[in-house]
Design a protein around this motif. Structure first.
Motif, PDB file in Angstrom:
ATOM      1  N   LYS A  29       0.813  -1.223   0.000  1.00 30.02           N
ATOM      2  CA  LYS A  29       0.000   0.000   0.000  1.00 30.02           C
ATOM      3  C   LYS A  29       0.845   1.271   0.000  1.00 30.02           C
ATOM      4  O   LYS A  29       0.340   2.357  -0.295  1.00 30.02           O
TER       5      LYS A  29
ATOM      6  N   ARG B  33       1.849   2.259   2.895  1.00 31.53           N
ATOM      7  CA  ARG B  33       1.215   2.830   4.088  1.00 31.53           C
ATOM      8  C   ARG B  33       2.275   3.141   5.139  1.00 31.53           C
ATOM      9  O   ARG B  33       3.169   2.313   5.389  1.00 31.53           O
TER      10      ARG B  33
ATOM     11  N   SER C 265      -7.957  -0.735   4.034  1.00 33.75           N
ATOM     12  CA  SER C 265      -8.581  -0.612   2.724  1.00 33.75           C
ATOM     13  C   SER C 265      -7.545  -0.942   1.640  1.00 33.75           C
ATOM     14  O   SER C 265      -6.358  -0.627   1.785  1.00 33.75           O
TER      15      SER C 265
ATOM     16  N   ASN D  19      -6.340   0.065  -1.127  1.00 35.08           N
ATOM     17  CA  ASN D  19      -5.926   1.119  -2.060  1.00 35.08           C
ATOM     18  C   ASN D  19      -4.473   1.478  -1.804  1.00 35.08           C
ATOM     19  O   ASN D  19      -3.941   1.167  -0.732  1.00 35.08           O
TER      20      ASN D  19
ATOM     21  N   SER E  60     -10.654   5.079  -1.079  1.00 29.77           N
ATOM     22  CA  SER E  60     -10.781   3.649  -0.785  1.00 29.77           C
ATOM     23  C   SER E  60     -11.508   2.940  -1.924  1.00 29.77           C
ATOM     24  O   SER E  60     -12.328   3.526  -2.609  1.00 29.77           O
TER      25      SER E  60
ATOM     26  N   HIS F  35      -5.747  11.579   2.885  1.00 30.37           N
ATOM     27  CA  HIS F  35      -6.520  10.359   2.742  1.00 30.37           C
ATOM     28  C   HIS F  35      -7.670  10.590   1.803  1.00 30.37           C
ATOM     29  O   HIS F  35      -8.155  11.708   1.674  1.00 30.37           O
TER      30      HIS F  35
HETATM   31 MG    MG Z   1      -7.723   3.217   4.411  1.00 27.57          MG
END
Ligand code: MG
Ligand code: AMP
Length: 366
Positions: free
Chosen positions: A58, A60, A144, A146, A152, A236
């Motif tokens: 991701k 992330r 999520s 994405n 998302s 986000h």
């Molecule tokens: Mg998310």
């Protein structure tokens, strides 16, 4: 890495497809799967290396913890301390779009909780998600599905666009029913604190457990410094195209956006609007996408992220979003739209829109 895209019947998922996906999870791989909120990117929540794979795929930030998905409330004690309020909440809302933040057990690795001593847990209400968790035989950590920062995914095609080549499998079970992420409620505080509004509304929570405190970041720009929920501080849900949210009474919002669209186009910019069905005819924009009726927040929620992705692909310079009343599911809609707009907000009403283009109004760029 090659990503397998496998279609499954969302109501009666094929056993072979689920078995193949579960095998990937058990071996430490990554599977994207539909839930009733949005698509999740799953890995074995108890396997640190597998969970690190989620963050890598991701992009992330590693300090943003994951939600652990269980097949049944009975599995909770393995990962979290079942505080007294869990029972009434689970009975009313699980399976469903409510995530509870609880003290964690030693079984949950630091990777999953980003080093916090709490863990976020829910039981999803989707036959594919439940079948996958059961067949895997472990709790599944799933944010999520994405790329970090993007809207998302509410369809397998969104996951494919973001994560193809980065994950092992996508189970395509059609469109997500709710279209917004779960409500996140921190039960380690008294009264419980709403960290993220979602499919279960504050009003519904308060019917079961009494007063809930709404974290200030839910409705405003998160403060600098330490945050209650790490996800609050990141950009986000955002399209790459600059985006303005207009708040106020419905008629004033429509009039404001109609004027701003004219101004921006007169200045040579290409403009899109994610519109309510009621106001769409008012807009003379380059692209007007109808998200649903402004009297039906659940329809708007179902189409928000898909609409943002579609508008983002239209090669526009500026997007306008119509604000809604921040009550019920509207609180979650407004939270996502404020963040999608990077808190660039204009108030409709008294005095009408400022002249002078994209830089005016609102509280500035992020
Ligand atoms: Mg998310
Ligand atoms: P996502 O998985 O992308 O839907 O995001 C999960 C959200 O839950 C993020 O905003 C996280 O910061 C939040 N979250 C997960 N675990 C915790 C926790 N232990 N405490 C507070 N917030 C959490």
């Amino acid at each position: 890495m090659e990503t397998r895209l496998v279609a499954v019947d969302p109501e009666h998922p094929d056993e072979q497809a689920i078995a193949a996906a579960a095998e990937i999870i058990r071996r430490g791989g990554l599977v994207a799967f539909p839930t009733e909120t949005v698509y999740g990117l799953g890995a074995n929540a108890l396997d640190p290396a597998a969970v690190r794979g989620i963050f890598r795929a991701k992009g992330r930030p590693s300090d943003n913890p994951l939600i652990v998905h269980l097949a049944s409330p009975a599995d909770l004690p393995a990962v979290a301390v079942p505080l007294p309020l869990v029972d009434p909440l689970a009975r009313r809302f699980w399976p469903g779009p409510l995530t509870l933040v609880l003290p964690r057990t030693a079984a949950v690795p630091d990777e999953t909780t980003a080093g916090l001593d709490t863990v976020a847990v829910r039981v999803p209400d989707h036959p594919v998600a439940l079948a996958l968790i059961r067949a895997s035989g472990c709790p599944i950590a799933a944010p999520s599905a994405n790329r970090s920062g993007r809207p998302s995914p509410t369809r397998a095609a969104h996951v494919w666009a973001d994560l193809r080549g980065r994950i092992d499998m996508i189970l395509d079970g059609g469109q997500s029913g709710i279209g917004l992420e779960s409500t996140v409620l921190d039960l380690t505080q008294q009264p419980p604190v709403l960290l993220r509004p979602g499919g279960v509304t504050v009003e519904e929570l308060e019917e079961v457990i009494g007063p809930v405190r709404i974290h200030p970041a839910v409705e405003g720009r998160p403060a600098a410094g330490p945050v209650a929920s790490p996800g609050m501080k990141y950009r986000h849900y955002a399209p790459a195209t600059p985006c303005v949210l207009v708040e106020g009474e419905p008629a004033a919002v429509a009039a404001h956006i109609a004027t701003r669209v004219r101004q921006e186009r007169a200045a040579g910019r290409r403009v899109g609007v994610l519109a309510s069905r009621e106001a769409a005819p008012d807009y003379d924009a380059d692209v007007v996408l109808v998200a649903g009726s402004r009297t039906d927040p659940s329809e708007l929620a179902r189409h928000l992220f898909h609409g943002l992705r579609q508008l983002d692909e239209a090669g526009l310079d500026l997007l306008f979003l119509e604000g809604v009343e921040p009550r019920g599911l509207g609180l979650a809609l407004m939270n996502r739209m404020r963040r999608a707009a990077g808190y660039r907000i204009e108030r409709a009403g008294a005095g009408g829109p400022h002249a002078g283009g994209a830089g005016t109004g609102g509280d500035g760029a992020p």
